[in-house]
Every structure is written in C-alpha cells, then in structure tokens.
Design a protein around this motif. Structure first.
Motif, PDB file in Angstrom:
ATOM      1  N   SER A  31       1.034  -1.155  -0.026  1.00  0.00           N
ATOM      2  CA  SER A  31       0.027  -0.080  -0.172  1.00  0.00           C
ATOM      3  C   SER A  31       0.593   1.337   0.062  1.00  0.00           C
ATOM      4  O   SER A  31       2.066   1.211   0.259  1.00  0.00           O
ATOM      5  N   SER A  59      -0.593  -8.453  -8.587  1.00  0.00           N
ATOM      6  CA  SER A  59      -0.795  -7.399  -7.567  1.00  0.00           C
ATOM      7  C   SER A  59       0.272  -7.190  -6.551  1.00  0.00           C
ATOM      8  O   SER A  59       0.356  -6.096  -6.036  1.00  0.00           O
ATOM      9  N   GLY A  66      -0.655   2.894  -8.075  1.00  0.00           N
ATOM     10  CA  GLY A  66      -1.613   4.003  -8.278  1.00  0.00           C
ATOM     11  C   GLY A  66      -1.612   5.190  -7.224  1.00  0.00           C
ATOM     12  O   GLY A  66      -1.553   6.240  -7.802  1.00  0.00           O
ATOM     13  N   VAL A  67      -1.693   4.887  -6.156  1.00  0.00           N
ATOM     14  CA  VAL A  67      -1.615   5.545  -5.134  1.00  0.00           C
ATOM     15  C   VAL A  67      -0.317   6.504  -5.244  1.00  0.00           C
ATOM     16  O   VAL A  67      -0.502   7.727  -5.086  1.00  0.00           O
ATOM     17  N   ARG A  70      -0.022   8.905  -8.162  1.00  0.00           N
ATOM     18  CA  ARG A  70      -1.050  10.150  -8.179  1.00  0.00           C
ATOM     19  C   ARG A  70      -0.662  10.920  -6.933  1.00  0.00           C
ATOM     20  O   ARG A  70      -0.575  12.229  -7.106  1.00  0.00           O
ATOM     21  N   ASP A  87      -3.610  -1.209 -16.692  1.00  0.00           N
ATOM     22  CA  ASP A  87      -4.166  -0.139 -16.515  1.00  0.00           C
ATOM     23  C   ASP A  87      -5.588  -0.194 -15.920  1.00  0.00           C
ATOM     24  O   ASP A  87      -5.814   0.945 -15.027  1.00  0.00           O
ATOM     25  N   SER A  88      -6.401  -1.107 -15.929  1.00  0.00           N
ATOM     26  CA  SER A  88      -7.554  -1.103 -15.196  1.00  0.00           C
ATOM     27  C   SER A  88      -7.395  -1.137 -13.750  1.00  0.00           C
ATOM     28  O   SER A  88      -8.317  -1.428 -13.028  1.00  0.00           O
ATOM     29  N   ILE A  90      -4.853   0.141 -11.536  1.00  0.00           N
ATOM     30  CA  ILE A  90      -3.984   1.238 -10.878  1.00  0.00           C
ATOM     31  C   ILE A  90      -4.780   2.227 -10.696  1.00  0.00           C
ATOM     32  O   ILE A  90      -4.522   3.388 -10.422  1.00  0.00           O
ATOM     33  N   GLY A  91      -5.777   2.546 -11.499  1.00  0.00           N
ATOM     34  CA  GLY A  91      -6.849   3.861 -11.551  1.00  0.00           C
ATOM     35  C   GLY A  91      -6.069   4.724 -12.499  1.00  0.00           C
ATOM     36  O   GLY A  91      -5.326   4.477 -13.270  1.00  0.00           O
ATOM     37  N   ASN A  92      -6.337   5.981 -12.233  1.00  0.00           N
ATOM     38  CA  ASN A  92      -6.170   7.041 -13.258  1.00  0.00           C
ATOM     39  C   ASN A  92      -4.595   7.499 -13.039  1.00  0.00           C
ATOM     40  O   ASN A  92      -4.343   8.012 -11.762  1.00  0.00           O
ATOM     41  N   VAL A  93      -3.995   7.434 -13.838  1.00  0.00           N
ATOM     42  CA  VAL A  93      -2.559   7.979 -13.864  1.00  0.00           C
ATOM     43  C   VAL A  93      -2.362   8.809 -15.050  1.00  0.00           C
ATOM     44  O   VAL A  93      -2.531   8.490 -16.284  1.00  0.00           O
TER      45      VAL A  93
END
Length: 262
Positions: A31, A59, A66-67, A70, A87-88, A90-93
C-alpha cells in the motif's frame, strides 16, 4: 550505487536503488502508506524518486502503484503489454507519468544504465532489470519459473543479486495449496525453488565478492533458514563455498534490508 530490498514475498515486493543523482523504485507491491513507512525506515524520501519501474502486472508488484503515482507524480516505466494489463488495476494515472520501457533495451539516467530482460512467468510480458554503474552490476530476478541460458547470459557476473528462492519443493507438495496452484508454481511460468535457484546462481557468479539476497520466499512453502540452508548446500555441491566470495542475505516481507553499496 546503493540499494535496499524494501519488501519481498508473496504479499508484496519493492526494491529501492539509488545513485548520487537519481533514485528508483522497482515495483510497488504494498500500500501507499506502507511504502512511505518503508522509505522512512531506510532514511529516504519517496517524493524524490526519479522513476518507478514495473516488472509485471501481478498485485504483489503493483498494489500501491496508483496511489504512489498520483500522490507523488513519479514517472512510471513499463513495457507496452504490461501497461495494457495493469491499466484497469491502478486507476487514473496522468499521461505525463506514463513511459514505455521495451523488453531487452537499456535506458540511461545520469551515471546509471538500466537494462530490461525477459523472464518466464504467467503474466502478459514479464521483465526484470539490471542496474549498471561504473563497472558495478546489480541484478533483480524473481518471478520466473526457470532461469534460461539467455537470462544467465544477461545476469552473469553481477556484484549483487536479488534472486528468487521461492519455495521448498517438499513443503509445496505436502502443503495445503490445491493441486492446480502447486502445478502452476512448479511450472516453467511459476517460481523457482531453492535448489533450482542455487544451481542457476552457481552458473552466474564470478570469483569475486558477490552478495545474493534470497527473495520472494513463499510464506507457506518456505522459511528463511531453510532457503539459506538449501541454497548453501546446493552451491557447495557445485563447488561454491558460501562465505568465501559468495555471501547470502535474507529479505523480509515487511522489514527493509540495510541500504548498502552494490
């Protein structure tokens, strides 16, 4: 060049590498909060990273990517297929943080050359990395079902290895995993055992001081003492006495190794 294995195991993996000018992270398998804690424990600032290099989309290698991306705006490097696969997950980068690092190529950051090479694992296009600086060589190689002659050619003669020693075959065979999982781990696209790792090590070490960090140990099918003993015995059967020029080191799923010079 200095490095620390921040975390290594079935639950998450991350390796930190730095030069005087740049700092890098290979994989972000824990995390974002845990990653910041691990950086604090080695006295480094995650905000100062020059880049994050991804090996594959599982994983335990991208959980916090992603965290961290960002929050800190760090450039991320991965090959094209790995980008597509993760891509799907890790969220929006931001597009400004996305960089392609092709298989079997080299990128240069100041005094460090970073070389990518293919491994054999059940992900879309897995690859690991070799760091070169001033004649010194650090190899990262985990998550491979076997070590091919081509891989050995790339990694031979390193000064330090972060080398997979995933499982004890007997523990795995007698353990609680369903047969389908056991078969996957034992396959050519799974993970290398203690003994198979040691045989490969015996073929790539040179007669010079070499540090080998036993990595990605299975929580259920291995133990640090067992891995070290098995690797030591197999190396000795191949004519290599540990403690002479080859030195073995443990890694941990939650505690970083000391930050050391390659």
């Amino acid at each position: 060049m200095r490095f620390s294995v921040l975390a290594s195991g079935s639950s998450g993996n991350a390796v930190y590498v730095e030069s005087d000018e740049h700092s890098f992270l290979v994989d972000v398998g824990l995390s974002g909060k845990k990653m910041e804690q691990l950086f604090s424990e080695i006295g480094r600032d995650i905000k100062k990273l020059s880049g994050i290099f991804i090996t594959h989309e599982h994983s335990d290698h991208i959980k916090g990517l992603g965290v961290v991306a960002r929050k800190h705006g760090v450039p991320i490097f991965a090959n094209e297929k790995t980008w597509s696969a993760m891509d799907s997950l890790i969220g929006n980068v931001s597009v400004n943080q996305r960089f392609q690092f092709d298989m079997e190529t080299v990128k240069t950051f100041g005094s460090i050359d970073i070389q990518s090479f293919a491994v054999s694992h059940d992900s879309i296009d897995p690859m690991f990395y070799i760091f070169h600086e001033n004649g010194r060589k650090l190899v990262l190689i985990t998550d491979t079902g076997y070590v091919s002659d081509r891989m050995k050619g790339h990694i031979k003669g390193a000064d330090s290895f972060v080398f997979e020693s995933n499982h004890d075959v007997s523990m795995l065979q007698m353990g609680r995993y369903p047969w389908s999982v056991k078969r996957r781990i034992l396959s050519d696209v799974g993970h290398v055992s203690n003994e198979d790792a040691a045989v490969a090590m015996s073929e790539v070490v040179d007669i010079k001081k070499t540090n080998i960090y036993l990595s990605h140990l299975s929580k259920d099918n291995n133990m640090k003492d067992l891995a070290r003993m098995s690797v030591t015995q197999t190396l000795e059967s191949c004519g290599i006495i540990t403690g002479e020029y080859v030195h073995l080191h443990d890694t941990d799923a939650n505690v970083p190794t000391e930050l050391v010079v390659v």
